[in-house]
Design a protein around this motif. Structure first.
Motif, PDB file in Angstrom:
ATOM      1  N   MET A   1       0.823  -1.181   0.000  1.00 16.22           N
ATOM      2  CA  MET A   1       0.000   0.000   0.000  1.00 16.22           C
ATOM      3  C   MET A   1       0.875   1.256   0.000  1.00 16.22           C
ATOM      4  SD  MET A   1      -3.267   0.880   2.413  1.00 16.22           S
ATOM      5  CE  MET A   1      -3.847  -0.759   2.321  1.00 16.22           C
ATOM      6  N   PHE A   2       1.949   1.201   0.751  1.00 21.06           N
ATOM      7  CA  PHE A   2       2.863   2.348   0.796  1.00 21.06           C
ATOM      8  C   PHE A   2       3.442   2.633  -0.586  1.00 21.06           C
ATOM      9  CE2 PHE A   2       7.160   4.026   1.160  1.00 21.06           C
ATOM     10  CZ  PHE A   2       6.945   5.166   1.900  1.00 21.06           C
ATOM     11  N   PHE A   3       3.840   1.579  -1.289  1.00 21.46           N
ATOM     12  CA  PHE A   3       4.455   1.777  -2.596  1.00 21.46           C
ATOM     13  C   PHE A   3       3.472   2.300  -3.627  1.00 21.46           C
ATOM     14  CE2 PHE A   3       7.384  -1.365  -0.682  1.00 21.46           C
ATOM     15  CZ  PHE A   3       8.517  -0.558  -0.687  1.00 21.46           C
ATOM     16  N   VAL A   4       2.215   1.865  -3.549  1.00 21.66           N
ATOM     17  CA  VAL A   4       1.190   2.399  -4.448  1.00 21.66           C
ATOM     18  C   VAL A   4       1.017   3.890  -4.192  1.00 21.66           C
ATOM     19  CG1 VAL A   4      -1.268   2.325  -5.036  1.00 21.66           C
ATOM     20  CG2 VAL A   4      -0.012   0.196  -4.686  1.00 21.66           C
ATOM     21  N   GLY A   5       0.984   4.275  -2.927  1.00 20.63           N
ATOM     22  CA  GLY A   5       0.865   5.682  -2.576  1.00 20.63           C
ATOM     23  C   GLY A   5       2.088   6.486  -3.007  1.00 20.63           C
ATOM     24  N   ALA A   6       3.269   5.883  -2.877  1.00 23.40           N
ATOM     25  CA  ALA A   6       4.491   6.578  -3.277  1.00 23.40           C
ATOM     26  C   ALA A   6       4.520   6.817  -4.784  1.00 23.40           C
ATOM     27  CB  ALA A   6       5.712   5.776  -2.845  1.00 23.40           C
ATOM     28  N   VAL A   7       4.109   5.818  -5.552  1.00 25.27           N
ATOM     29  CA  VAL A   7       4.056   5.983  -7.004  1.00 25.27           C
ATOM     30  C   VAL A   7       3.009   7.025  -7.376  1.00 25.27           C
ATOM     31  CG1 VAL A   7       3.450   4.808  -9.163  1.00 25.27           C
ATOM     32  CG2 VAL A   7       4.946   3.688  -7.508  1.00 25.27           C
ATOM     33  N   ALA A   8       1.860   6.992  -6.730  1.00 21.41           N
ATOM     34  CA  ALA A   8       0.823   7.988  -7.015  1.00 21.41           C
ATOM     35  C   ALA A   8       1.306   9.397  -6.669  1.00 21.41           C
ATOM     36  CB  ALA A   8      -0.450   7.661  -6.231  1.00 21.41           C
ATOM     37  N   THR A   9       2.083   9.521  -5.606  1.00 23.09           N
ATOM     38  CA  THR A   9       2.623  10.834  -5.247  1.00 23.09           C
ATOM     39  C   THR A   9       3.602  11.322  -6.310  1.00 23.09           C
ATOM     40  OG1 THR A   9       2.373  10.358  -2.897  1.00 23.09           O
ATOM     41  CG2 THR A   9       3.911  12.102  -3.491  1.00 23.09           C
ATOM     42  N   LEU A  10       4.462  10.438  -6.771  1.00 26.64           N
ATOM     43  CA  LEU A  10       5.406  10.819  -7.824  1.00 26.64           C
ATOM     44  C   LEU A  10       4.683  11.215  -9.112  1.00 26.64           C
ATOM     45  CD1 LEU A  10       8.209   8.158  -7.320  1.00 26.64           C
ATOM     46  CD2 LEU A  10       8.301  10.592  -6.786  1.00 26.64           C
ATOM     47  N   VAL A  11       3.644  10.464  -9.450  1.00 25.84           N
ATOM     48  CA  VAL A  11       2.868  10.774 -10.656  1.00 25.84           C
ATOM     49  C   VAL A  11       2.145  12.105 -10.484  1.00 25.84           C
ATOM     50  CG1 VAL A  11       0.863  10.024 -12.005  1.00 25.84           C
ATOM     51  CG2 VAL A  11       2.633   8.388 -11.391  1.00 25.84           C
ATOM     52  N   THR A  12       1.683  12.386  -9.286  1.00 28.40           N
ATOM     53  CA  THR A  12       0.937  13.623  -9.034  1.00 28.40           C
ATOM     54  C   THR A  12       1.833  14.855  -9.129  1.00 28.40           C
ATOM     55  OG1 THR A  12      -0.574  12.402  -7.595  1.00 28.40           O
ATOM     56  CG2 THR A  12      -0.570  14.772  -7.387  1.00 28.40           C
ATOM     57  N   ILE A  13       3.069  14.748  -8.645  1.00 25.37           N
ATOM     58  CA  ILE A  13       3.932  15.932  -8.669  1.00 25.37           C
ATOM     59  C   ILE A  13       4.743  16.043  -9.956  1.00 25.37           C
ATOM     60  CG2 ILE A  13       4.088  16.062  -6.163  1.00 25.37           C
ATOM     61  CD1 ILE A  13       6.952  14.966  -6.433  1.00 25.37           C
ATOM     62  N   ALA A  14       4.736  15.015 -10.790  1.00 24.63           N
ATOM     63  CA  ALA A  14       5.505  15.041 -12.045  1.00 24.63           C
ATOM     64  C   ALA A  14       5.122  16.219 -12.944  1.00 24.63           C
ATOM     65  CB  ALA A  14       5.357  13.719 -12.775  1.00 24.63           C
ATOM     66  N   PRO A  15       3.839  16.551 -13.098  1.00 24.13           N
ATOM     67  CA  PRO A  15       3.494  17.691 -13.969  1.00 24.13           C
ATOM     68  C   PRO A  15       4.079  19.019 -13.498  1.00 24.13           C
ATOM     69  CG  PRO A  15       1.558  16.353 -13.600  1.00 24.13           C
ATOM     70  CD  PRO A  15       2.629  15.829 -12.696  1.00 24.13           C
TER      71      PRO A  15
END
Length: 61
Positions: A1-15
C-alpha cells in the motif's frame, strides 16, 4: 500500500516539473495511501514488539 501511494505521489507531482497538464483529483486521494501504508506498518511493528514481550515473559495470551 505504501508503494502504491508513493508511485501515485510521484505521478501527481511530475506535472509540476514537466510543465504538463495536472492529473485528475483522484490521484491526490491515491497518494494518501502512502500515509495509510506507513501507519499499517507502524501498527504491525508495535504488535510484533508486544508479542515478543509477552513471549519473553512467558504469557500465553
Amino acid at each position: 500500500m505504501f508503494f502504491v501511494g508513493a508511485v501515485a505521489t510521484l505521478v501527481t507531482i511530475a506535472p509540476l516539473f514537466l510543465g504538463t497538464k495536472p492529473f485528475p483529483t483522484y490521484m491526490f486521494g491515491l497518494s494518501m495511501l502512502m500515509g495509510v501504508g506507513f501507519l499499517l506498518a507502524g501498527i504491525g511493528l508495535l504488535r510484533s514488539i508486544a508479542a515478543s514481550r509477552r513471549q519473553a515473559r512467558g504469557d500465553s495470551r
